[in-house]
Scaffold this active site. Structure first.
Site, PDB file in Angstrom:
ATOM      1  N   THR A 157       1.504   6.522   4.730  1.00 19.68           N
ATOM      2  CA  THR A 157       0.467   6.501   5.760  1.00 19.68           C
ATOM      3  C   THR A 157      -0.378   5.252   5.576  1.00 19.68           C
ATOM      4  O   THR A 157      -0.879   5.007   4.482  1.00 19.68           O
ATOM      5  CB  THR A 157      -0.426   7.757   5.638  1.00 19.68           C
ATOM      6  OG1 THR A 157       0.410   8.922   5.693  1.00 19.68           O
ATOM      7  CG2 THR A 157      -1.446   7.818   6.748  1.00 19.68           C
TER       8      THR A 157
ATOM      9  N   VAL B  24       0.811  -1.215   0.000  1.00 21.75           N
ATOM     10  CA  VAL B  24       0.000   0.000   0.000  1.00 21.75           C
ATOM     11  C   VAL B  24       0.850   1.274   0.000  1.00 21.75           C
ATOM     12  O   VAL B  24       0.431   2.305  -0.529  1.00 21.75           O
ATOM     13  CB  VAL B  24      -0.990  -0.019   1.187  1.00 21.75           C
ATOM     14  CG1 VAL B  24      -0.270   0.150   2.518  1.00 21.75           C
ATOM     15  CG2 VAL B  24      -2.067   1.020   1.026  1.00 21.75           C
TER      16      VAL B  24
ATOM     17  N   GLY C  29       1.720   3.716  -3.092  1.00 21.41           N
ATOM     18  CA  GLY C  29       0.864   4.796  -3.574  1.00 21.41           C
ATOM     19  C   GLY C  29       0.192   5.611  -2.488  1.00 21.41           C
ATOM     20  O   GLY C  29      -0.484   6.593  -2.775  1.00 21.41           O
ATOM     21  N   HIS C  30       0.348   5.253  -1.226  1.00 23.09           N
ATOM     22  CA  HIS C  30      -0.375   5.920  -0.125  1.00 23.09           C
ATOM     23  C   HIS C  30       0.613   6.345   0.945  1.00 23.09           C
ATOM     24  O   HIS C  30       0.713   5.685   1.971  1.00 23.09           O
ATOM     25  CB  HIS C  30      -1.412   4.969   0.460  1.00 23.09           C
ATOM     26  CG  HIS C  30      -2.509   5.640   1.224  1.00 23.09           C
ATOM     27  ND1 HIS C  30      -2.436   5.920   2.559  1.00 23.09           N
ATOM     28  CD2 HIS C  30      -3.723   6.068   0.838  1.00 23.09           C
ATOM     29  CE1 HIS C  30      -3.563   6.472   2.968  1.00 23.09           C
ATOM     30  NE2 HIS C  30      -4.360   6.574   1.934  1.00 23.09           N
ATOM     31  N   PHE C  31       1.266   7.295   0.931  1.00 20.56           N
ATOM     32  CA  PHE C  31       1.473   8.316  -0.096  1.00 20.56           C
ATOM     33  C   PHE C  31       2.975   8.406  -0.331  1.00 20.56           C
ATOM     34  O   PHE C  31       3.719   8.463   0.647  1.00 20.56           O
ATOM     35  CB  PHE C  31       0.926   9.664   0.368  1.00 20.56           C
ATOM     36  CG  PHE C  31      -0.552   9.670   0.632  1.00 20.56           C
ATOM     37  CD1 PHE C  31      -1.464   9.704  -0.413  1.00 20.56           C
ATOM     38  CD2 PHE C  31      -1.033   9.622   1.934  1.00 20.56           C
ATOM     39  CE1 PHE C  31      -2.832   9.717  -0.167  1.00 20.56           C
ATOM     40  CE2 PHE C  31      -2.398   9.633   2.183  1.00 20.56           C
ATOM     41  CZ  PHE C  31      -3.300   9.677   1.142  1.00 20.56           C
TER      42      PHE C  31
END
EC number: 4.2.1.59
Length: 151
Positions: A58, A48, A51-53
């Site tokens: 996060t 994750v 892309g987050h972030f």
């Protein structure tokens, strides 16, 4: 020899069907009739974070809720009458996110059943990092037959 954890990751996988990359329980610290405390180690290697972030990794709030739900599934499906079944989220109420969770954090996940009637129940859940409450919510859950696995 004293057992370090109430359940290891391998033992958890014998109870719930979740697997990488959607397996969020590293081990179970404590389990009783109506309450479980489990641990999720948040690492920078989680998919994750691609892309987050970027530059500000996060752990998404929805995945904190999923982590809590997985802890609850373990608690529910360890009950003799529900072994071999599936636990599903029926609803999430009063979800509050108090601070962000980032790589390196160790989340303690608490899930406590408050009501259980037949196949439906409710629970209070909370996630903690360093003893501070980061997320709280109330779950409604449903226990049903496990779906047939096809490969």
């Amino acid at each position: 020899m004293t057992k370090k954890y109430a359940m290891t990751a391998t033992e958890v996988m014998e109870v719930i069907p979740n697997r990488y990359p959607i397996m969020f329980i590293d081990y179970v610290d404590e389990i009783s009739e109506n309450k479980i405390v489990a641990t999720k180690n948040v690492t920078i290697n989680e998919e994750v974070f691609n892309g987050h972030f970027p530059g500000n990794p996060t752990f998404p709030g929805v995945l904190i809720l999923e982590s809590l739900a997985q802890a609850g599934s373990i608690l529910i499906l360890k009950k003799e009458e529900f072994q071999g079944k599936m636990a599903y989220i029926g609803g999430i109420d009063k979800a509050k996110f108090r601070q962000k969770v980032t790589p390196g954090d160790v989340m303690k996940l608490e899930f406590e059943i408050t009501k259980f009637r037949g196949k439906v129940g409710t629970a209070d859940a909370a996630a903690y990092v360093d003893g501070k409450k980061v997320t709280t919510c109330q779950f409604t859950f449903i226990v049903d037959e496990a779906a047939e696995q096809t490969n």
